[in-house]
Design an enzyme around this catalytic site. Structure first.
Site, PDB file in Angstrom:
ATOM      1  N   ASP A   1       0.866  -1.187   0.000  1.00 37.02           N
ATOM      2  CA  ASP A   1       0.000   0.000   0.000  1.00 37.02           C
ATOM      3  C   ASP A   1       0.904   1.240   0.000  1.00 37.02           C
ATOM      4  O   ASP A   1       1.839   1.338   0.801  1.00 37.02           O
ATOM      5  CB  ASP A   1      -0.901  -0.012   1.242  1.00 37.02           C
ATOM      6  CG  ASP A   1      -2.015   1.026   1.145  1.00 37.02           C
ATOM      7  OD1 ASP A   1      -1.707   2.216   0.924  1.00 37.02           O
ATOM      8  OD2 ASP A   1      -3.188   0.652   1.304  1.00 37.02           O
ATOM      9  N   ILE A   2       0.621   2.173  -0.900  1.00 39.29           N
ATOM     10  CA  ILE A   2       1.487   3.348  -1.070  1.00 39.29           C
ATOM     11  C   ILE A   2       1.338   4.354   0.079  1.00 39.29           C
ATOM     12  O   ILE A   2       2.235   5.163   0.322  1.00 39.29           O
ATOM     13  CB  ILE A   2       1.217   3.998  -2.456  1.00 39.29           C
ATOM     14  CG1 ILE A   2       2.447   4.718  -2.971  1.00 39.29           C
ATOM     15  CG2 ILE A   2       0.005   4.903  -2.427  1.00 39.29           C
ATOM     16  CD1 ILE A   2       2.370   5.061  -4.449  1.00 39.29           C
TER      17      ILE A   2
ATOM     18  N   GLN B   1     -14.199   3.299   1.556  1.00 33.16           N
ATOM     19  CA  GLN B   1     -13.521   2.746   0.382  1.00 33.16           C
ATOM     20  C   GLN B   1     -13.166   3.875  -0.586  1.00 33.16           C
ATOM     21  O   GLN B   1     -13.999   4.747  -0.869  1.00 33.16           O
ATOM     22  CB  GLN B   1     -14.425   1.717  -0.327  1.00 33.16           C
ATOM     23  CG  GLN B   1     -13.728   1.007  -1.485  1.00 33.16           C
ATOM     24  CD  GLN B   1     -14.599  -0.065  -2.158  1.00 33.16           C
ATOM     25  OE1 GLN B   1     -15.759  -0.277  -1.781  1.00 33.16           O
ATOM     26  NE2 GLN B   1     -14.032  -0.733  -3.146  1.00 33.16           N
TER      27      GLN B   1
ATOM     28  N   HIS C   1     -10.453  -5.171  -2.602  1.00 31.53           N
ATOM     29  CA  HIS C   1      -9.123  -5.486  -2.066  1.00 31.53           C
ATOM     30  C   HIS C   1      -9.195  -5.727  -0.569  1.00 31.53           C
ATOM     31  O   HIS C   1     -10.014  -5.136   0.131  1.00 31.53           O
ATOM     32  CB  HIS C   1      -8.116  -4.374  -2.363  1.00 31.53           C
ATOM     33  CG  HIS C   1      -8.598  -3.013  -1.958  1.00 31.53           C
ATOM     34  ND1 HIS C   1      -9.474  -2.299  -2.738  1.00 31.53           N
ATOM     35  CD2 HIS C   1      -8.347  -2.270  -0.865  1.00 31.53           C
ATOM     36  CE1 HIS C   1      -9.741  -1.143  -2.137  1.00 31.53           C
ATOM     37  NE2 HIS C   1      -9.081  -1.102  -0.996  1.00 31.53           N
TER      38      HIS C   1
ATOM     39  N   HIS D   1      -6.981  -5.443   2.924  1.00 33.23           N
ATOM     40  CA  HIS D   1      -5.823  -4.820   3.573  1.00 33.23           C
ATOM     41  C   HIS D   1      -5.260  -5.809   4.593  1.00 33.23           C
ATOM     42  O   HIS D   1      -6.032  -6.397   5.375  1.00 33.23           O
ATOM     43  CB  HIS D   1      -6.248  -3.580   4.363  1.00 33.23           C
ATOM     44  CG  HIS D   1      -6.836  -2.478   3.546  1.00 33.23           C
ATOM     45  ND1 HIS D   1      -6.124  -1.355   3.186  1.00 33.23           N
ATOM     46  CD2 HIS D   1      -8.076  -2.288   3.020  1.00 33.23           C
ATOM     47  CE1 HIS D   1      -6.893  -0.529   2.493  1.00 33.23           C
ATOM     48  NE2 HIS D   1      -8.094  -1.076   2.377  1.00 33.23           N
TER      49      HIS D   1
HETATM   50  P1  5GP Z   1      -9.689   1.626   0.303  1.00 38.08           P
HETATM   51  O1  5GP Z   1      -9.880   3.032   0.827  1.00 38.08           O
HETATM   52  O2  5GP Z   1     -10.325   1.532  -1.061  1.00 38.08           O
HETATM   53  O3  5GP Z   1     -10.103   0.546   1.234  1.00 38.08           O
HETATM   54  O4  5GP Z   1      -8.142   1.416   0.140  1.00 38.08           O
HETATM   55  C1  5GP Z   1      -7.424   1.847  -0.952  1.00 38.08           C
HETATM   56  C2  5GP Z   1      -5.968   1.741  -0.566  1.00 38.08           C
HETATM   57  O5  5GP Z   1      -5.210   1.909  -1.741  1.00 38.08           O
HETATM   58  C3  5GP Z   1      -5.519   2.825   0.425  1.00 38.08           C
HETATM   59  O6  5GP Z   1      -5.003   2.194   1.586  1.00 38.08           O
HETATM   60  C4  5GP Z   1      -4.486   3.605  -0.350  1.00 38.08           C
HETATM   61  O7  5GP Z   1      -3.398   3.994   0.448  1.00 38.08           O
HETATM   62  C5  5GP Z   1      -4.062   2.650  -1.438  1.00 38.08           C
HETATM   63  N1  5GP Z   1      -3.656   3.282  -2.675  1.00 38.08           N
HETATM   64  C6  5GP Z   1      -4.263   4.325  -3.300  1.00 38.08           C
HETATM   65  N2  5GP Z   1      -3.621   4.623  -4.449  1.00 38.08           N
HETATM   66  C7  5GP Z   1      -2.590   3.747  -4.550  1.00 38.08           C
HETATM   67  C8  5GP Z   1      -1.565   3.562  -5.510  1.00 38.08           C
HETATM   68  O8  5GP Z   1      -1.451   4.264  -6.507  1.00 38.08           O
HETATM   69  N3  5GP Z   1      -0.682   2.553  -5.288  1.00 38.08           N
HETATM   70  C9  5GP Z   1      -0.768   1.744  -4.186  1.00 38.08           C
HETATM   71  N4  5GP Z   1       0.157   0.791  -4.072  1.00 38.08           N
HETATM   72  N5  5GP Z   1      -1.714   1.897  -3.257  1.00 38.08           N
HETATM   73  C10 5GP Z   1      -2.617   2.886  -3.431  1.00 38.08           C
END
Ligand code: 5GP
Length: 147
Positions: free
Chosen positions: A40-41, A103, A109, A111
């Protein structure tokens, strides 16, 4: 009722779709025919990994059984490697469905975060050092490959 930013139709241009297409870089931890795991970035703790299916699923509602099973098995591999690399038992498995839940990327995905629910950092808030991510990805990949 408050207005929700509902996203139920899969967007082929989402950031994880671009990764699967090889259009943008990422630090790979593991890949097989049905899943991909990468760093995760904007980690919520050191070693935060995401596992995605190679299926166009917005969230859990869309996930097909064979991909659900594959994501879970890849998550298990990653979690076991995190336990070894970070020498800790506690690994959070988290998954958000819908903007209302927080999200932000609309490709399903999981985590996997070496942390405690009481210490978890802010979600998608601070960019990690790329070299550090690369080093951790390599450590985790080495452990998984050895299994
Ligand atoms: P969500 O909020 O959808 O559950 O999680 C999305 C995750 O993707 C976040 O933890 C965010 O840090 C990660 N993320 C967003 N953009 C990128 C990216 O360009 N590369 C990577 N490796 N992770 C990302």
């Amino acid at each position: 009722m408050t207005e929700l930013n509902q996203q139920t139709i899969y967007d082929d241009n989402n950031i994880f779709a671009k990764m699967l297409n090889g259009d943008i870089p990422y630090h790979k931890v593991y890949e097989d025919d049905k899943t991909l795991a990468f760093m995760d970035i904007m980690p919520q703790a050191e070693g935060h990994v995401l596992v995605i299916p190679k299926q166009k699923a917005v969230d859990l509602a869309d996930l097909e059984p064979e991909y659900a099973a594959a994501v879970l098995m890849t998550s298990k591999k990653v979690m076991q490697a995190q336990r070894q690399v970070f020498e800790r038992e506690g690994i959070i498995q988290m998954q958000l469905n819908g903007a209302q839940a927080g999200q932000t990327v609309f490709h399903y995905h999981v985590h996997l975060i070496p942390s405690s629910i009481h210490e978890l950092g802010r979600h998608a808030a601070a960019m990690a050092d790329q070299e550090k991510l690369a080093a951790i990805a390599s450590q985790l990949a080495t452990v998984i490959d050895a299994e």
